[in-house]
Design an enzyme around this catalytic site. Structure first.
Site, PDB file in Angstrom:
ATOM      1  CG  ASP A   1      -0.851   4.797  -0.912  1.00 56.76           C
ATOM      2  OD1 ASP A   1      -1.596   4.300  -1.612  1.00 56.76           O
ATOM      3  OD2 ASP A   1      -1.192   4.876   0.391  1.00 56.76           O
TER       4      ASP A   1
ATOM      5  CB  SER B   1      -5.381   1.033  -2.479  1.00 54.74           C
ATOM      6  OG  SER B   1      -5.876   0.852  -1.219  1.00 54.74           O
TER       7      SER B   1
ATOM      8  CG  ASP C   1     -22.079   6.692 -11.770  1.00 60.73           C
ATOM      9  OD1 ASP C   1     -21.215   6.157 -10.813  1.00 60.73           O
ATOM     10  OD2 ASP C   1     -21.860   7.172 -12.759  1.00 60.73           O
TER      11      ASP C   1
ATOM     12  N   GLY D   1     -23.768  11.373 -15.843  1.00 63.24           N
ATOM     13  CA  GLY D   1     -24.014  12.222 -14.852  1.00 63.24           C
ATOM     14  C   GLY D   1     -23.220  11.620 -13.654  1.00 63.24           C
TER      15      GLY D   1
ATOM     16  CG  ASP E   1     -20.694  10.742 -17.044  1.00 62.49           C
ATOM     17  OD1 ASP E   1     -20.379  10.272 -16.258  1.00 62.49           O
ATOM     18  OD2 ASP E   1     -21.857  11.166 -17.798  1.00 62.49           O
ATOM     19  CB  ILE E   2     -17.458   6.136 -15.512  1.00 62.85           C
ATOM     20  CG1 ILE E   2     -16.064   6.840 -15.472  1.00 62.85           C
ATOM     21  CG2 ILE E   2     -17.342   4.876 -15.894  1.00 62.85           C
ATOM     22  CD1 ILE E   2     -15.053   6.918 -16.851  1.00 62.85           C
TER      23      ILE E   2
ATOM     24  CD  GLU F   1      -2.827   1.110   0.352  1.00 61.23           C
ATOM     25  OE1 GLU F   1      -3.611   0.477   0.523  1.00 61.23           O
ATOM     26  OE2 GLU F   1      -2.775   2.224  -0.345  1.00 61.23           O
TER      27      GLU F   1
END
Ligand SMILES: *[C@@H]1O[C@H](CO)[C@@H](O)[C@H](O)[C@H]1NC(C)=O
Ligand SMILES: *[C@@H]1O[C@H](CO)[C@@H](O)[C@H](O)[C@H]1NC(C)=O
Ligand SMILES: *[C@@H]1O[C@H](CO)[C@@H](O)[C@H](O)[C@H]1NC(C)=O
Ligand SMILES: *[C@@H]1O[C@H](CO)[C@@H](O)[C@H](O)[C@H]1NC(C)=O
Ligand SMILES: *[C@@H]1O[C@H](CO)[C@@H](O)[C@H](O)[C@H]1NC(C)=O
Ligand SMILES: *[C@@H]1O[C@H](CO)[C@@H](O)[C@H](O)[C@H]1NC(C)=O
Length: 600
Positions: free
Chosen positions: A303, A517, A580, A578, A559-560, A299
């Site tokens: 990062d 993550s 979600d 839009g 937008d996905i 992690e």
């Protein structure tokens, strides 16, 4: 507090214990159902030390909130007008009468002024006391609890009381009933033999992304690199200029260590200009950053590598917060962690200069945090926003559920004792004052099937979300998941970014890793570049982002509209046109966002 002060304190206590005040009538403050998934191992050892954190009310907090609302509203004349450390502390200070009442209570228990650690604003007091002392102060019994699946051990109680005359003077005391921990998102992590130790293959083939029109190396559909994200999110030619002022922070918990050697391998592989540059490490509350290669954390490496790789040469800081305060070791209690975010918040809010962008990839189920405590911690994030910092949190890796892959241990059950099935939002992502980052996958991008999303059961829907979220709710077929979620709650996530097939270097090897993550530090790195552009233009940092993000109504985002994130035995919500609750507004278009950000 150092161990020697602990020693000093115990001496003081044993001398004054005999003179403690006559018991005053106690009033029950909080009582929770026996926590799900925790096994009660019996009474806590009386001499085990607990760092009791006492939250004093902040009567002027509404003023700070008003300030934050103005400074983060792009239509307000005070947009970007952030507060200094001193200004913030004035808004957080408790009433003098509160300070006196609490001190008198502590004195009555033999705890003198010098044994109390106070936050700079005086709104938190920490006292380290043995379990036996905490039990008499709080009229309760501490027990040792072990997590049935992961074996973590906590010293906690299911209820506590305070003298009635402290009503209005003490907001809450923890660690008492809080069973939340900073869990890293359940990163999907693969050592893929075919990818391991290989170098990146140069690729000439390109994908043109419908919608944004950008072209991206075809290899990015299988392996995400820094270059892939810069191409995909339209930041390829941006050169940071404000590197003397602007900074990015990445937080680490749970002894996740960011490895310098892994970062150098990653830079050689993906960001050659950055080779031989590094990052600052700040150790908080006994945190460490052990550089033994086998101690590197996936992690932390993820990062740092993507957060810094994308925003290079913006300076970076890794905050490693430890969870284990010094305590008297006892065979029955091998570990006992504090609530981690308050430790980190205490530290960061005491700094004069704070990175303008910070990402955190840890969280836990919202329901494991007592509601009053979640509000208090969330206020701390609001304060960071008021200081001008943009905070990103990963939205979670379990879709609408808690993300536990084993259905037997999946906790889509309420833990209030009634065992109802409900969607499980994550905290801190559910705090309205952070920007929650969900996940996408592939090119063209679709929602990744683990992207954490849903609706808070604690925090009501903030006004800046009203239009977008009510529009989404209206689009749901009538009765969809009725009773499983709170349609009036703060909705998550706010935005998203790629979340799988990230190529990082971990313990000396090239591996693929995924999870929200990966999304949070990546999105944060683009925010750091936006802050760079503003600061280089003589403007303030963006600070709390959400009111701006929602005011853009999708402008500046890809937008996905395909994919969904299942959980709790349901297909979950769909990614739609839009906003979600799977991908928020979508992924960043840095080029557009930069022009927008420079316009305010
Ligand atoms: C990759 O390198 C590591 C470290 O040198 C080694 O342990 C591992 O076996 C290698 N993997 C493959 C598939 O060659
Ligand atoms: C990317 O990969 C996905 C999943 O394999 C596939 O559906 C999609 O068509 C690929 N995109 C392109 C442009 O080939
Ligand atoms: C990085 O540092 C090493 C050791 O000092 C040196 O040999 C190497 O040339 C440097 N590489 C770059 C790209 O600066
Ligand atoms: C780092 O970890 C290694 C391996 O666990 C251990 O031997 C070493 O003592 C640690 N170093 C420090 C400075 O804690
Ligand atoms: C809820 O579940 C717990 C643990 O599985 C069980 O002990 C308890 O009796 C259940 N409560 C109800 C009301 O069903
Ligand atoms: C998601 O989309 C599918 C296909 O259009 C549809 O059948 C389903 O009802 C949608 N689910 C929700 C929760 O909107």
């Amino acid at each position: 507090m150092r161990p020697h002060s602990l020693f000093h304190f115990l001496v003081t206590l044993s001398l004054s214990g005999a003179t403690s005040a006559a018991p005053s009538p106690l009033k029950l403050r909080q009582s929770i159902a026996s926590p799900r998934n925790w096994v009660d191992l019996g009474r806590a050892p009386p001499m085990h030390i607990i760092p009791l954190r006492i939250a004093l009310p902040r009567p002027r907090f509404p003023e700070l909130e008003k300030h934050l609302a103005e400074a983060s509203d792009p239509f307000h004349e005070r947009y970007g007008d952030h507060l200094s450390k001193e200004e913030v502390e004035e808004f957080l200070a408790p009433h003098a009468s509160t300070i006196d009442a609490v001190q008198e209570w502590l004195n009555g228990h033999g705890i003198q002024e010098e044994a109390c650690h106070r936050s700079p604003a005086g709104d938190w007091i920490t006292v380290r006391v043995p379990v036996s002392q905490a039990e008499s102060m709080l009229g309760t019994e501490f027990r040792v609890w072990k997590h049935a699946q992961d074996g973590d051990v906590l010293v906690r109680t299911t209820e506590y009381s305070l003298p009635a005359h402290l009503d209005g003077h003490v907001e809450l005391i923890q660690p008492t009933t809080a069973f939340n921990r900073a869990k890293r998102q359940r990163t999907s992590f693969r050592f893929s033999p075919t990818l391991e130790n290989t170098s990146l293959l140069p690729s000439d083939a390109k994908i043109t992304v419908p919608g944004s029109g950008v072209t991206v190396d075809a290899s990015c559909n299988k392996t995400i690199t820094v270059s892939c994200l810069k191409q995909l999110y339209n930041a390829e030619n941006y050169i940071p200029h404000a590197v003397n002022e602007n900074a990015i922070g990445l937080t680490g918990y749970l002894e996740q260590f960011a490895n310098f050697a892994d970062l150098q391998q990653f830079y050689a592989d993906q960001v050659p200009n950055a080779v031989n540059t590094s990052f600052d490490v700040v150790l908080i509350n006994g945190g460490l950053n052990n550089q033994t290669l086998s101690e590197a954390g996936a992690e932390a490496d993820l990062d740092i590598q993507f957060g810094l790789g994308i925003s290079f040469p913006t300076p970076g800081t890794f905050y490693s917060t430890g969870g284990q305060p010094p305590f008297i070791p006892d065979a029955d209690t091998p570990t006992d962690t504090n609530e981690p975010y308050t430790e980190w918040l205490d530290f960061i809010l005491a700094q004069k200069h704070i990175p303008q962008t910070i990402s955190t990839s840890y969280g836990d189920d919202e329901q494991t945090v007592p509601e009053d405590f979640a509000r208090r911690v969330c206020q701390g994030f609001a304060v960071l926003g008021a200081r001008g910092t943009s905070l990103m949190f990963s939205s979670g890796d379990g879709g609408v559920g808690d993300g536990n892959p084993d259905p037997a241990t999946q906790t889509c059950f309420t833990n209030d004792g009634t065992n109802q099935t409900k969607f499980i939002p994550g905290f801190p992502a559910s705090c309205p004052f952070v920007t929650a980052v969900g996940g996408t996958v592939h090119i063209p991008e679709v929602a990744v099937d683990f992207s954490g999303g849903g609706f808070s059961n604690f925090f009501p829907r903030p006004i800046w979300q009203d239009l977008a979220v009510t529009k989404f709710l209206k689009s749901l077929p009538k009765g969809t998941y009725a009773g499983l979620f709170n349609p009036n709650g703060r909705a998550i996530p706010d935005v998203s970014a790629q979340a799988d097939f990230f190529r990082i270097f971990f313990q000396g090897r090239a591996v693929h890793i995924g999870g929200t993550s990966a999304s949070s530090p990546s999105f944060a790195a683009f925010v750091a570049l936006l802050n760079d552009a503003r600061i280089a233009a003589g403007k303030s940092s963006l600070g709390f982002l959400n009111p701006l993000i929602y005011a853009l109504n999708g402008n500046g985002f890809n937008d996905i509209t395909a994919g969904n994130a299942p959980g709790c035995g349901t297909p979950g919500f769909n990614a739609t046109a839009g906003w979600d609750p799977v991908t928020g507004w979508g992924t960043p278009d840095f080029g557009k966002l930069k022009n927008i950000a420079l316009g305010y």
